[in-house]
Motif scaffolding. Structure first.
Motif, PDB file in Angstrom:
ATOM      1  N   LEU A 196      26.307 -15.615  11.315  1.00 54.05           N
ATOM      2  CA  LEU A 196      26.326 -15.595  12.790  1.00 54.05           C
ATOM      3  C   LEU A 196      24.958 -15.956  13.361  1.00 54.05           C
ATOM      4  O   LEU A 196      24.858 -16.708  14.339  1.00 54.05           O
ATOM      5  N   GLU A 197      23.888 -15.419  12.740  1.00 53.30           N
ATOM      6  CA  GLU A 197      22.530 -15.740  13.233  1.00 53.30           C
ATOM      7  C   GLU A 197      22.306 -17.252  13.239  1.00 53.30           C
ATOM      8  O   GLU A 197      21.712 -17.794  14.173  1.00 53.30           O
ATOM      9  N   LEU A 224      24.748 -19.053  15.822  1.00 56.08           N
ATOM     10  CA  LEU A 224      24.364 -18.817  17.226  1.00 56.08           C
ATOM     11  C   LEU A 224      23.309 -19.803  17.718  1.00 56.08           C
ATOM     12  O   LEU A 224      23.160 -20.019  18.917  1.00 56.08           O
ATOM     13  N   LYS A 225      22.586 -20.414  16.794  1.00 54.69           N
ATOM     14  CA  LYS A 225      21.545 -21.379  17.201  1.00 54.69           C
ATOM     15  C   LYS A 225      22.117 -22.779  17.421  1.00 54.69           C
ATOM     16  O   LYS A 225      21.374 -23.723  17.698  1.00 54.69           O
ATOM     17  N   ARG A 256      31.125 -22.575  20.335  1.00 60.77           N
ATOM     18  CA  ARG A 256      31.785 -21.419  20.939  1.00 60.77           C
ATOM     19  C   ARG A 256      32.343 -20.608  19.771  1.00 60.77           C
ATOM     20  O   ARG A 256      33.206 -21.083  19.029  1.00 60.77           O
ATOM     21  N   ILE A 257      31.806 -19.417  19.596  1.00 61.28           N
ATOM     22  CA  ILE A 257      32.191 -18.581  18.450  1.00 61.28           C
ATOM     23  C   ILE A 257      33.187 -17.529  18.928  1.00 61.28           C
ATOM     24  O   ILE A 257      32.921 -16.799  19.884  1.00 61.28           O
ATOM     25  N   ARG A 264      23.102 -12.170  20.550  1.00 61.26           N
ATOM     26  CA  ARG A 264      23.438 -13.179  21.567  1.00 61.26           C
ATOM     27  C   ARG A 264      22.260 -13.501  22.464  1.00 61.26           C
ATOM     28  O   ARG A 264      22.174 -14.586  23.013  1.00 61.26           O
ATOM     29  N   VAL A 287      19.091 -19.062  20.965  1.00 59.99           N
ATOM     30  CA  VAL A 287      20.559 -19.033  20.898  1.00 59.99           C
ATOM     31  C   VAL A 287      21.147 -20.100  21.826  1.00 59.99           C
ATOM     32  O   VAL A 287      20.780 -20.203  22.985  1.00 59.99           O
ATOM     33  N   ALA A 333      24.706 -20.881  21.290  1.00 63.19           N
ATOM     34  CA  ALA A 333      26.166 -20.703  21.245  1.00 63.19           C
ATOM     35  C   ALA A 333      26.623 -19.662  22.255  1.00 63.19           C
ATOM     36  O   ALA A 333      25.856 -18.804  22.681  1.00 63.19           O
ATOM     37  N   GLU A 334      27.891 -19.782  22.587  1.00 61.61           N
ATOM     38  CA  GLU A 334      28.557 -18.695  23.331  1.00 61.61           C
ATOM     39  C   GLU A 334      29.338 -17.932  22.277  1.00 61.61           C
ATOM     40  O   GLU A 334      29.975 -18.554  21.417  1.00 61.61           O
ATOM     41  N   MET A 335      29.327 -16.615  22.364  1.00 60.98           N
ATOM     42  CA  MET A 335      30.115 -15.841  21.378  1.00 60.98           C
ATOM     43  C   MET A 335      30.966 -14.814  22.105  1.00 60.98           C
ATOM     44  O   MET A 335      30.456 -13.986  22.849  1.00 60.98           O
TER      45      MET A 335
END
Ligand SMILES: Cc1cc2nc3c(=O)[nH]c(=O)nc-3n(C[C@H](O)[C@H](O)[C@H](O)COP(=O)(O)O)c2cc1C
Length: 205
Positions: A22-23, A26-27, A31-32, A63, A68, A70-72
């Motif tokens: 995820l880390e 996220l970079k 869209r997660i 987040r 970052v 990405a949108e999660m």
């Protein structure tokens, strides 16, 4: 439109693999859609040594970290009305990391009792990449048969089994290795992934 990736965390050991993946994700401009099974949340909290109520805070912190892109969204594992429960909602791929033998069995049998399992089933039926980072040892005949069934249905079975040829020094080196292999299969570039390019001095061993 940002690439949609579903990340499922089930109740197998190895929460650190999910956190590291995820880390990195996220970079990226993605869209997660994050789905954590009920046992996934319990094992994650146990392995990270944090109370379960603090998991939300952990993801909020991830987040809002620097860099970052990405949108999660974090989805309720019991909400089978969520968009990812339908194949008409477009995503690019799904990874279950770590994947328990129970979730593997659900995928192999097409039995969808929660959103994580339904999303995996949908990913397969839509013929989108599904990566199962399985974690159990040793494996019984049923586990092995389920792996073969899931593989034959189109899933990639990627046991959480990091290599040691890059001389890992830390747990993060190991989790980064597995995250890197997942990224390879998601078609997401990670230039600093450890890759075997032959022995450095060119000698045969
Ligand atoms: C601390 C802990 C570690 C576990 N590790 C594993 C594991 O590595 N692999 C596995 O298949 N199940 C493991 N389990 C059992 C699963 O959590 C259990 O089968 C659960 O029903 C999985 O549900 P889920 O796939 O819906 O998350 C573990 C359970 C606990 C409490």
């Amino acid at each position: 439109m940002n690439k949609g990736i579903i990340v499922g965390i089930s109740g197998a050991s190895g929460a650190g693999y999910a956190v590291r993946l995820l880390e990195i994700l996220l970079k990226r401009p993605l869209r997660i859609h994050l789905i954590i099974s009920e046992m996934g949340a319990k094992v994650l909290a146990h392995e990270l040594r944090i109370p379960r109520e603090e998991l939300q805070g952990l993801f909020d912190q991830m987040r809002s970290a620097r860099g970052v892109k990405a949108e999660m969204v974090i989805l309720d594992p019991n909400d089978l009305f969520a968009p990812v429960a339908s194949g008409s909602f477009i995503t690019q791929a799904m990874v279950v990391i770590p994947c328990s033998m129970k979730t593997l069995a659900a995928v192999a049998a097409g039995y969808t009792s929660n959103l994580l399992e339904r999303a995996a089933d949908v990913t397969l039926k839509e013929r989108r990449p599904l990566i199962l980072v399985t974690r159990e040892t040793p494996l019984n005949r049923i586990h092995l048969q389920n792996m073969l069934r899931a593989h034959e249905a189109g899933a990639t079975i990627m046991p959480a089994s990091p290599g040691f040829y890059h001389h890992p020094q830390t747990i993060e080196d190991l989790t980064t290795f597995i995250a890197g292999r997942v990224l390879d299969h998601l078609g997401i570039e990670k230039p600093d992934s450890p890759r075997w390019e032959g022995h450095p001095d060119g000698k045969k061993r």
